[in-house]
Design a protein around this motif. Structure first.
Motif, PDB file in Angstrom:
ATOM      1  N   GLN A 257      38.442  66.180  13.689  1.00 37.80           N
ATOM      2  CA  GLN A 257      39.113  65.501  14.783  1.00 37.80           C
ATOM      3  C   GLN A 257      39.666  64.133  14.359  1.00 37.80           C
ATOM      4  OE1 GLN A 257      36.684  66.384  18.684  1.00 37.80           O
ATOM      5  NE2 GLN A 257      35.263  66.313  16.979  1.00 37.80           N
ATOM      6  N   LEU A 258      40.662  63.698  15.092  1.00 34.34           N
ATOM      7  CA  LEU A 258      41.262  62.381  14.921  1.00 34.34           C
ATOM      8  C   LEU A 258      40.997  61.568  16.179  1.00 34.34           C
ATOM      9  CD1 LEU A 258      43.288  60.497  13.282  1.00 34.34           C
ATOM     10  CD2 LEU A 258      45.072  61.478  14.759  1.00 34.34           C
ATOM     11  N   MET A 259      40.541  60.317  16.006  1.00 34.11           N
ATOM     12  CA  MET A 259      40.281  59.458  17.166  1.00 34.11           C
ATOM     13  C   MET A 259      40.984  58.119  17.010  1.00 34.11           C
ATOM     14  SD  MET A 259      36.724  57.779  18.663  1.00 34.11           S
ATOM     15  CE  MET A 259      36.139  59.187  19.593  1.00 34.11           C
ATOM     16  N   SER A 260      41.624  57.701  18.104  1.00 31.91           N
ATOM     17  CA  SER A 260      42.210  56.367  18.192  1.00 31.91           C
ATOM     18  C   SER A 260      41.419  55.560  19.208  1.00 31.91           C
ATOM     19  CB  SER A 260      43.671  56.446  18.631  1.00 31.91           C
ATOM     20  OG  SER A 260      44.182  55.162  18.945  1.00 31.91           O
ATOM     21  N   VAL A 261      41.105  54.316  18.857  1.00 31.04           N
ATOM     22  CA  VAL A 261      40.373  53.422  19.754  1.00 31.04           C
ATOM     23  C   VAL A 261      41.218  52.182  20.010  1.00 31.04           C
ATOM     24  CG1 VAL A 261      38.271  52.073  20.134  1.00 31.04           C
ATOM     25  CG2 VAL A 261      38.172  54.187  18.776  1.00 31.04           C
ATOM     26  N   VAL A 262      41.339  51.813  21.280  1.00 28.66           N
ATOM     27  CA  VAL A 262      41.906  50.519  21.651  1.00 28.66           C
ATOM     28  C   VAL A 262      40.838  49.777  22.434  1.00 28.66           C
ATOM     29  CG1 VAL A 262      43.569  49.315  23.109  1.00 28.66           C
ATOM     30  CG2 VAL A 262      44.333  51.154  21.607  1.00 28.66           C
ATOM     31  N   ALA A 263      40.555  48.565  22.010  1.00 28.28           N
ATOM     32  CA  ALA A 263      39.548  47.741  22.670  1.00 28.28           C
ATOM     33  C   ALA A 263      40.169  46.407  23.046  1.00 28.28           C
ATOM     34  CB  ALA A 263      38.346  47.525  21.755  1.00 28.28           C
ATOM     35  N   VAL A 264      39.498  45.701  23.938  1.00 27.59           N
ATOM     36  CA  VAL A 264      39.899  44.339  24.298  1.00 27.59           C
ATOM     37  C   VAL A 264      38.795  43.395  23.866  1.00 27.59           C
ATOM     38  CG1 VAL A 264      40.338  42.721  26.176  1.00 27.59           C
ATOM     39  CG2 VAL A 264      41.424  44.971  26.196  1.00 27.59           C
ATOM     40  N   GLU A 265      39.173  42.373  23.127  1.00 29.35           N
ATOM     41  CA  GLU A 265      38.242  41.340  22.682  1.00 29.35           C
ATOM     42  C   GLU A 265      38.332  40.125  23.603  1.00 29.35           C
ATOM     43  OE1 GLU A 265      37.430  38.438  18.807  1.00 29.35           O
ATOM     44  OE2 GLU A 265      39.057  39.912  18.770  1.00 29.35           O
ATOM     45  N   HIS A 266      37.190  39.634  24.028  1.00 24.88           N
ATOM     46  CA  HIS A 266      37.144  38.387  24.785  1.00 24.88           C
ATOM     47  C   HIS A 266      37.170  37.258  23.761  1.00 24.88           C
ATOM     48  CE1 HIS A 266      34.876  35.308  27.352  1.00 24.88           C
ATOM     49  NE2 HIS A 266      36.072  35.449  27.888  1.00 24.88           N
ATOM     50  N   VAL A 267      38.290  36.580  23.667  1.00 27.21           N
ATOM     51  CA  VAL A 267      38.508  35.610  22.589  1.00 27.21           C
ATOM     52  C   VAL A 267      37.451  34.501  22.558  1.00 27.21           C
ATOM     53  CG1 VAL A 267      40.148  33.961  21.609  1.00 27.21           C
ATOM     54  CG2 VAL A 267      40.969  36.150  22.525  1.00 27.21           C
ATOM     55  N   PRO A 268      37.081  33.909  23.678  1.00 27.23           N
ATOM     56  CA  PRO A 268      36.099  32.812  23.608  1.00 27.23           C
ATOM     57  C   PRO A 268      34.754  33.208  23.009  1.00 27.23           C
ATOM     58  CG  PRO A 268      37.241  32.771  25.714  1.00 27.23           C
ATOM     59  CD  PRO A 268      37.630  34.046  25.035  1.00 27.23           C
ATOM     60  N   THR A 269      34.334  34.485  23.219  1.00 27.53           N
ATOM     61  CA  THR A 269      33.023  34.907  22.711  1.00 27.53           C
ATOM     62  C   THR A 269      33.107  35.828  21.515  1.00 27.53           C
ATOM     63  OG1 THR A 269      32.952  36.819  24.208  1.00 27.53           O
ATOM     64  CG2 THR A 269      32.032  34.726  25.015  1.00 27.53           C
ATOM     65  N   GLY A 270      34.263  36.461  21.305  1.00 22.88           N
ATOM     66  CA  GLY A 270      34.394  37.449  20.243  1.00 22.88           C
ATOM     67  C   GLY A 270      33.851  38.811  20.604  1.00 22.88           C
ATOM     68  N   ASP A 271      33.373  38.990  21.843  1.00 21.41           N
ATOM     69  CA  ASP A 271      32.811  40.266  22.267  1.00 21.41           C
ATOM     70  C   ASP A 271      33.912  41.275  22.590  1.00 21.41           C
ATOM     71  OD1 ASP A 271      30.292  39.140  22.112  1.00 21.41           O
ATOM     72  OD2 ASP A 271      30.199  38.665  24.262  1.00 21.41           O
ATOM     73  N   LEU A 272      33.655  42.547  22.288  1.00 25.44           N
ATOM     74  CA  LEU A 272      34.511  43.625  22.769  1.00 25.44           C
ATOM     75  C   LEU A 272      34.042  43.971  24.175  1.00 25.44           C
ATOM     76  CD1 LEU A 272      34.801  45.978  19.644  1.00 25.44           C
ATOM     77  CD2 LEU A 272      36.328  44.124  20.366  1.00 25.44           C
ATOM     78  N   VAL A 273      34.941  43.879  25.167  1.00 31.38           N
ATOM     79  CA  VAL A 273      34.535  43.994  26.562  1.00 31.38           C
ATOM     80  C   VAL A 273      35.205  45.155  27.292  1.00 31.38           C
ATOM     81  CG1 VAL A 273      33.939  41.554  26.713  1.00 31.38           C
ATOM     82  CG2 VAL A 273      36.276  42.289  27.265  1.00 31.38           C
ATOM     83  N   ALA A 274      36.049  45.900  26.605  1.00 29.80           N
ATOM     84  CA  ALA A 274      36.673  47.084  27.184  1.00 29.80           C
ATOM     85  C   ALA A 274      37.123  47.981  26.037  1.00 29.80           C
ATOM     86  CB  ALA A 274      37.856  46.719  28.076  1.00 29.80           C
ATOM     87  N   TYR A 275      37.172  49.294  26.312  1.00 23.39           N
ATOM     88  CA  TYR A 275      37.654  50.197  25.260  1.00 23.39           C
ATOM     89  C   TYR A 275      38.136  51.506  25.859  1.00 23.39           C
ATOM     90  CZ  TYR A 275      33.610  53.352  25.452  1.00 23.39           C
ATOM     91  OH  TYR A 275      32.666  54.267  25.853  1.00 23.39           O
ATOM     92  N   ASN A 276      38.935  52.215  25.081  1.00 26.60           N
ATOM     93  CA  ASN A 276      39.425  53.545  25.432  1.00 26.60           C
ATOM     94  C   ASN A 276      39.530  54.352  24.150  1.00 26.60           C
ATOM     95  OD1 ASN A 276      42.181  55.304  25.512  1.00 26.60           O
ATOM     96  ND2 ASN A 276      41.135  55.432  27.474  1.00 26.60           N
ATOM     97  N   GLU A 277      39.113  55.630  24.223  1.00 29.21           N
ATOM     98  CA  GLU A 277      39.150  56.511  23.047  1.00 29.21           C
ATOM     99  C   GLU A 277      39.980  57.752  23.356  1.00 29.21           C
ATOM    100  OE1 GLU A 277      34.607  55.871  21.393  1.00 29.21           O
ATOM    101  OE2 GLU A 277      34.958  57.239  23.083  1.00 29.21           O
ATOM    102  N   LEU A 278      40.854  58.128  22.434  1.00 26.19           N
ATOM    103  CA  LEU A 278      41.622  59.365  22.519  1.00 26.19           C
ATOM    104  C   LEU A 278      41.318  60.201  21.289  1.00 26.19           C
ATOM    105  CD1 LEU A 278      45.071  58.040  23.811  1.00 26.19           C
ATOM    106  CD2 LEU A 278      43.274  59.182  25.144  1.00 26.19           C
ATOM    107  N   VAL A 279      41.092  61.503  21.503  1.00 26.29           N
ATOM    108  CA  VAL A 279      40.639  62.387  20.429  1.00 26.29           C
ATOM    109  C   VAL A 279      41.417  63.692  20.475  1.00 26.29           C
ATOM    110  CG1 VAL A 279      38.647  63.542  19.405  1.00 26.29           C
ATOM    111  CG2 VAL A 279      38.325  61.429  20.694  1.00 26.29           C
ATOM    112  N   ILE A 280      41.703  64.231  19.287  1.00 27.81           N
ATOM    113  CA  ILE A 280      42.352  65.545  19.210  1.00 27.81           C
ATOM    114  C   ILE A 280      41.727  66.332  18.077  1.00 27.81           C
ATOM    115  CG2 ILE A 280      44.226  64.876  17.633  1.00 27.81           C
ATOM    116  CD1 ILE A 280      46.089  66.641  19.440  1.00 27.81           C
ATOM    117  N   ALA A 281      41.742  67.651  18.225  1.00 27.43           N
ATOM    118  CA  ALA A 281      41.176  68.544  17.220  1.00 27.43           C
ATOM    119  C   ALA A 281      42.068  68.599  15.989  1.00 27.43           C
ATOM    120  CB  ALA A 281      40.998  69.935  17.812  1.00 27.43           C
ATOM    121  N   ALA A 282      41.598  69.320  14.986  1.00 27.20           N
ATOM    122  CA  ALA A 282      42.350  69.435  13.731  1.00 27.20           C
ATOM    123  C   ALA A 282      43.747  70.004  13.968  1.00 27.20           C
ATOM    124  CB  ALA A 282      41.578  70.311  12.739  1.00 27.20           C
ATOM    125  N   GLU A 283      43.874  70.867  14.953  1.00 27.55           N
ATOM    126  CA  GLU A 283      45.185  71.374  15.341  1.00 27.55           C
ATOM    127  C   GLU A 283      45.841  70.316  16.220  1.00 27.55           C
ATOM    128  OE1 GLU A 283      48.401  72.549  15.650  1.00 27.55           O
ATOM    129  OE2 GLU A 283      47.280  74.147  14.628  1.00 27.55           O
TER     130      GLU A 283
END
Length: 359
Positions: A257-283
């Protein structure tokens, strides 16, 4: 109902799908897809054998077991049970797989009883399972304890009701046509970023997660089990660290599988505070699945959900232009996320019921 004599044996899990003993596991994957097709006409809701096997072979975080029911030597149904391995975990997640041609012969009851007995023997006291439903009205509609959403009664939901399970929650399965105009996505992203402001910035990657982001990604992944709407479903608080992130990603990539991740970083703390993952099979021409999407509770209200969803969908159109559809599940009471989906073009295609029983 006609009762028949059946045999139930443990599901054989091969080391590889090329092994001589792999036929039963391949049959399990095919049966799971068949059940999804019979229930709602969406076989791609279930992974292939190639995608499933790595999760079954690595029991570090979740142990999975299965049982096979046979009539006259032929497979007539299966049941699988997943056991979270966190300290104090009490849940057993049951997936009952009996095709329409074998329903009503006592097989479903026998397999469910076998799964429940296995769970109790392992010290689990909370049994959970899910049912799939078409987006249609029926003479009998079921409303979950959350009060949000409703689904048509089915033979499977009737079995669980009789066995003492309660419908706790309804989830909506929605799809987006990726071949449409992407300007609505871009406009929604621009507006959301303007609301979020300079305190938040987008981070994106394709698996594997960069080493410097693994700890932060582990922290936000852990919050999915506690921050996402789940009604009264009793989920253990998952324990994540960088090593678990690596293990999970190895299983995903080993399955082709292939996965793409987009996250949001809270700049003042450096924490990742949101994310989304998209995945697809080998086909890569198949259906894309959204795995996790979450905005941490203390950072909601800044349109971060719109940012991660839209940014990842736009990124995905460039990464995998051959995939025409994205599929996602969201709790019916999660109106903020459903509002985002509806605004960018997702439409309902099926529903899932979440059931629970305490023993």
């Amino acid at each position: 109902m006609t009762t028949v004599e059946i045999t139930i044996t443990p599901l054989v899990v091969p080391a590889t799908l090329d092994d001589a003993d792999a036929a039963e596991f391949r049959a399990f994957a095919a049966l799971s897809r068949r059940i999804c097709d019979e229930a709602v006409g969406l076989p791609d809701l279930s992974p292939s054998a190639v995608e499933l096997l790595p999760d079954w072979l690595d029991g570090t975080d979740t142990v999975q077991v299965g049982f096979v029911a046979r009539l006259d030597g032929e497979i007539a149904g299966m049941v699988t049970i997943a056991y979270a391995q966190e300290d104090g975990a009490q849940t057993a997640e049951i997936d009952l797989l009996v095709p329409e041609e074998h329903w009503g012969r006592g097989i479903e009851e026998a397999l469910l009883a076998h799964a429940e007995a296995d769970a109790v023997a392992r010290g689990r006291s909370i049994l959970q399972t899910w049912t799939l439903h078409r987006p249609e009205e029926a003479e009998r509609m079921l409303v979950p304890r959350t009060g949000w959403g409703r689904v048509p009664a089915t033979a499977l939901s009737g079995l669980f009701t009789t066995a003492g399970y309660e419908l706790e929650q309804v989830e909506r399965n929605s799809e987006l046509d990726l071949r449409g105009d992407d300007e609505p996505l871009r406009e929604a992203l621009r507006r959301a970023e303007a609301v979020a402001g300079a305190d938040y910035r987008v981070r994106s990657w394709t698996l594997p997660t960069p080493p410097e982001l693994r700890d932060g990604f582990a922290a936000i992944l852990a919050r999915l089990s506690t921050d996402a709407p789940s009604g009264d479903m009793d989920f253990v608080a998952e324990q994540w660290d960088a090593e678990r992130v690596v293990r999970r990603e190895e299983r995903i990539t080993e399955g082709g599988q292939l996965m793409s991740v987009v996250a949001v970083e809270h700049v003042p703390t450096g924490d990742l505070v949101a994310y989304n993952e998209l995945v697809i099979a080998a086909e890569r021409t198949g259906v894309t699945h959204q795995f996790g999407t979450l905005v941490a509770r203390d950072h909601r209200g800044h349109r971060l959900g719109t940012i991660v969803k839209c940014a990842n969908l736009l990124r995905w159109r460039e990464l995998v232009p051959s995939s025409a559809t994205v599929s996602t599940f969201n709790a019916e009471e999660n109106r903020p996320m459903l509002d985002i989906n509806e605004a960018i073009g997702f439409v309902p295609v099926s529903y899932a019921g979440a059931w629970q029983k305490r023993v």
